[in-house]
Design a protein around this motif. Sequence first.
Motif, short mmCIF file in Angstrom:
data_model
loop_
_atom_site.label_atom_id
_atom_site.label_comp_id
_atom_site.label_asym_id
_atom_site.label_seq_id
_atom_site.Cartn_x
_atom_site.Cartn_y
_atom_site.Cartn_z
N ASN A 1 0.94 -1.36 0.08
CA ASN A 1 0.09 0.24 -0.04
C ASN A 1 0.86 1.29 -0.16
O ASN A 1 0.59 2.38 0.35
CB ASN A 1 -0.89 0.03 1.26
N ALA A 2 2.04 1.17 -0.32
CA ALA A 2 3.18 2.31 -0.29
C ALA A 2 3.70 2.41 -1.45
O ALA A 2 4.45 1.51 -2.37
CB ALA A 2 4.03 2.22 0.73
N THR A 3 3.97 3.71 -1.90
CA THR A 3 4.90 3.87 -3.10
C THR A 3 5.24 5.39 -3.17
O THR A 3 4.88 6.15 -2.03
CB THR A 3 4.05 3.69 -4.58
N VAL B 1 7.64 3.05 -8.26
CA VAL B 1 8.47 4.06 -7.68
C VAL B 1 9.49 5.19 -8.54
O VAL B 1 10.07 4.26 -9.33
CB VAL B 1 9.63 3.72 -6.58
N GLU B 2 9.15 6.51 -8.30
CA GLU B 2 9.96 7.23 -9.36
C GLU B 2 11.33 7.49 -8.69
O GLU B 2 11.64 7.76 -7.59
CB GLU B 2 9.14 8.41 -9.62
N VAL B 3 12.24 7.54 -9.81
CA VAL B 3 13.73 7.80 -9.16
C VAL B 3 14.39 8.84 -9.65
O VAL B 3 14.28 9.07 -10.93
CB VAL B 3 14.62 6.69 -9.47
N VAL B 4 14.83 9.84 -8.86
CA VAL B 4 15.39 10.93 -9.15
C VAL B 4 16.79 10.82 -9.71
O VAL B 4 17.25 10.20 -8.81
CB VAL B 4 15.23 12.16 -8.01
N THR B 5 17.17 11.26 -10.65
CA THR B 5 18.58 10.98 -11.14
C THR B 5 19.56 12.23 -11.16
O THR B 5 20.68 11.91 -11.42
CB THR B 5 18.56 10.16 -12.44
N THR B 6 18.98 13.34 -11.05
CA THR B 6 20.02 14.65 -11.33
C THR B 6 20.92 14.84 -10.24
O THR B 6 20.43 14.81 -9.14
CB THR B 6 19.07 15.71 -11.57
N ARG B 7 22.14 14.80 -10.62
CA ARG B 7 23.03 15.01 -9.60
C ARG B 7 23.54 16.55 -9.70
O ARG B 7 23.83 16.96 -10.82
CB ARG B 7 24.32 13.85 -9.62
#
Length: 332
Positions: free
Chosen positions: A137-139, A297-303
């Motif tokens: 039930n989590a994302t 689940v969305e992954v942020v990739t900008t460093r």
Amino acid sequence: MDRRRFARRVVISLGIAWVSPRSLSQSTHVPRLGMLINGGPGVTPAMTAVRRGFEQLGYREGADIAYESRFAEGKLDRLPALAQELAARKVDVIVTFGGPSTSAAIRATKQIPIVFAIVADPVAVGFVDSLERPGGNATGITSNDPQQAGQQMELMRMLIPGLRRLAILSDADIPGADASGLAPIERGNANAAKAMGIETRVLKVRLPDPDLEASFDAMEAASAQGLLILEVPVGMVHRKRIAELAASRRLPTLFSAGSADAGGVLSYGTKVDDTWPRVPVYVDRILKGAKPGDLSVEVVTTRDLVVNLKTAREIGIAVPPDLVKMATRTVE
């Protein structure tokens, strides 16, 4: 009928339908969003970003959505009770910021959808089955970068030639510790350091009143040559004090990219604040019928890499030109 009056009625009707994000129905139910906050009441960047995101989606507070916030006020041991309170209130969705609040919410309910942010590795800590298919039930959204630990060690080695001993400052309340007592984010960095021949000393402190001076005494006793501050609650809340203590002891530091304002020598990685604007998008999809277990689940990739040359000069170290060239921003 007067054509102008008829057209005006049509425009008004269409305007009402366009403004409301909910489908046209006779229901008067206003979705309630429970927000589980580590800190205290007041305006925070995370809450501001979330509210702005809902406004951009057409949600009007009070008419299309209602907020029910619970604040741990830095006492993270309060989170389980606060999560249970939101579950008992039967809010429509619970939004969490960080591992401790997400863990508390998941333990409190298996029925109410949960949308999380600021969770380093949701798979490793058991919040989801996989990033692609969370299953429960989590994302939500994570800024976890599997390559970041190794890259951080490379940056510290560039900053401190011959680096052999590194202190890692973490938080005692983050979930997922194994038999060694280390949580996934701690293990990842310790293993990356070991692979490069760097010995680590992981020091854990706890909100709301961490004994940072004692931690720095322990670093000095261990002859630490540098300090890595993990992107955990204590490291974010007390980032400026940590940077001050490190500078007073001439200890080079590497903070997370989102804590560049602390004044450490280096700040690197993805930023948790890039996750906050995406929270309303996930909540909106759930309110429209999507199941959290089906939402990847969305992954942020900008460093980002910030090099603080001012701090480096103050503690008496020279940042190699090659490292300065890698920076997305420098502080003079």
